[in-house]
Design a protein around this motif. Structure first.
Motif, PDB file in Angstrom:
ATOM      1  N   ALA A  50     -66.152 -24.187 -34.625  1.00 21.64           N
ATOM      2  CA  ALA A  50     -64.981 -23.316 -34.471  1.00 21.64           C
ATOM      3  C   ALA A  50     -63.849 -23.782 -35.370  1.00 21.64           C
ATOM      4  N   THR A  67     -66.188 -18.761 -35.833  1.00 19.73           N
ATOM      5  CA  THR A  67     -67.321 -19.625 -35.533  1.00 19.73           C
ATOM      6  C   THR A  67     -68.556 -19.142 -36.271  1.00 19.73           C
ATOM      7  N   THR A 101     -61.260 -11.165 -23.700  1.00 20.00           N
ATOM      8  CA  THR A 101     -62.593 -11.590 -24.116  1.00 20.00           C
ATOM      9  C   THR A 101     -62.962 -10.896 -25.424  1.00 20.00           C
ATOM     10  N   GLY A 114     -59.491 -17.154 -34.525  1.00 22.13           N
ATOM     11  CA  GLY A 114     -60.605 -18.092 -34.404  1.00 22.13           C
ATOM     12  C   GLY A 114     -61.821 -17.601 -35.164  1.00 22.13           C
ATOM     13  N   VAL A 124     -58.966 -21.579 -24.771  1.00 26.23           N
ATOM     14  CA  VAL A 124     -59.959 -20.803 -25.520  1.00 26.23           C
ATOM     15  C   VAL A 124     -61.340 -21.339 -25.190  1.00 26.23           C
ATOM     16  N   GLU A 125     -62.130 -20.502 -24.530  1.00 30.49           N
ATOM     17  CA  GLU A 125     -63.500 -20.892 -24.170  1.00 30.49           C
ATOM     18  C   GLU A 125     -64.478 -20.157 -25.082  1.00 30.49           C
ATOM     19  N   LEU A 126     -65.340 -20.917 -25.740  1.00 28.41           N
ATOM     20  CA  LEU A 126     -66.295 -20.360 -26.704  1.00 28.41           C
ATOM     21  C   LEU A 126     -67.709 -20.688 -26.262  1.00 28.41           C
ATOM     22  N   THR A 144     -64.537 -25.768 -25.008  1.00 27.44           N
ATOM     23  CA  THR A 144     -63.257 -25.304 -24.489  1.00 27.44           C
ATOM     24  C   THR A 144     -62.117 -25.997 -25.232  1.00 27.44           C
ATOM     25  N   VAL A 175     -60.052 -15.968 -24.048  1.00 26.92           N
ATOM     26  CA  VAL A 175     -58.731 -16.530 -24.303  1.00 26.92           C
ATOM     27  C   VAL A 175     -57.859 -16.285 -23.071  1.00 26.92           C
ATOM     28  N   TRP A 201     -65.853 -15.258 -26.846  1.00 21.49           N
ATOM     29  CA  TRP A 201     -64.591 -15.999 -26.756  1.00 21.49           C
ATOM     30  C   TRP A 201     -63.846 -15.498 -25.522  1.00 21.49           C
TER      31      TRP A 201
END
Length: 257
Positions: free
Chosen positions: A135, A69, A91, A67, A112-114, A49, A78, A76
């Motif tokens: 990331a 990765t 998403t 972003g 931002v959650e990945l 995160t 956001v 993702w």
């Protein structure tokens, strides 16, 4: 100076101090992260995160957050917040995403959650260790791009990890022995086997190298012990010889009397 003037002076000083404190604590574009791994096993899940505070400070009022990765099976999320309340949430399901931000309708924080799985290793290298991109986050404004976050991690398989551990153990044994040409050659071969993905052979060669290094160290210790014992015996013999000589001299002096 009257009490009124003292009060006015004190008030002025307090105002200046307040301004200085405000300047020292002014908002600034910052990013923090939670969950970034140093290493992860191929196929294991990674969850990170990122939090961007004051996204429009010291930058334009409109910019694009992108972003990237190397993780697989990516998601993702956001989330834009204002004063802790959610303003919007999007998403994305690919390795790259892009989202426009505008000071007029976006908030003061972007989260931002990945989530994804650790990718396969395309090329095994002992040194430097194999790395993948967890990331990268970039702020794009017109033709200007500012990559403000770039995190990488080591990835491994169970077999590669065991081989690396065996090689590292052998290297430590060689260092403890003060170096050993035969063991060093075996370690070089183990590294070559590792990079050829022949991990069991790498383990076998590394274990041989460690045994050779340990035997060399034991031999050195035995030699040192023998030298110390031999040196002690020489000293004892010298002392005994010196004592015998003194006794003989005393005996000759007595006979002369």
């Amino acid at each position: 100076m009257s009490l009124t003037r003292y009060s006015e002076a004190a008030l002025a000083i307090l105002c200046v101090v307040g301004l200085l404190v405000s300047a020292g604590t002014a908002a600034a574009f910052t990013v923090s992260a939670e969950g970034v791994p140093e290493e992860s096993a191929v196929g294991s899940e990674v969850s990170v995160t990122y939090t961007v505070d004051d996204p429009f400070t010291d930058t334009s009022n409109q910019w694009t957050l992108t972003g990237h990765t190397d993780l697989q099976n990516v998601s993702w999320t956001v989330t834009v917040l204002r004063a802790g309340s959610q303003v919007s949430q999007e998403t994305y399901g690919s390795q790259n995403f892009s989202q426009g931000l505008d000071i007029n309708n976006n908030g003061d924080q972007v989260r931002v959650e990945l989530v994804g799985t650790t990718p396969e290793i395309e090329n095994y290298t002992y040194q430097p260790r194999e790395q993948y991109t967890v990331a990268t986050l970039t702020r794009v404004s017109g033709n200007n791009e500012n990559e403000f976050r770039n995190d990488t991690a080591h990835h491994y398989t169970q077999e590669s990890r065991e081989a690396r551990a065996a090689i590292e153990s052998a290297q430590a044994a060689i260092e403890a022995a003060g170096g050993n040409e035969e063991a060093e050659g075996l370690v070089d071969n183990a590294v070559s086997a590792y990079e050829s993905e022949n991990f069991q052979n790498a383990v076998d060669l590394a274990e041989q190298a460690e045994n050779v290094a340990e035997q060399a160290q034991q031999s050195q210790q035995t030699t040192r012990t023998l030298l110390l014992v031999g040196g002690g015996l020489v000293v004892l013999l010298l002392l005994a010889g010196g004592g015998y000589y003194l006794l003989q001299q005393q005996g000759d002096d007595y006979d002369a009397l």
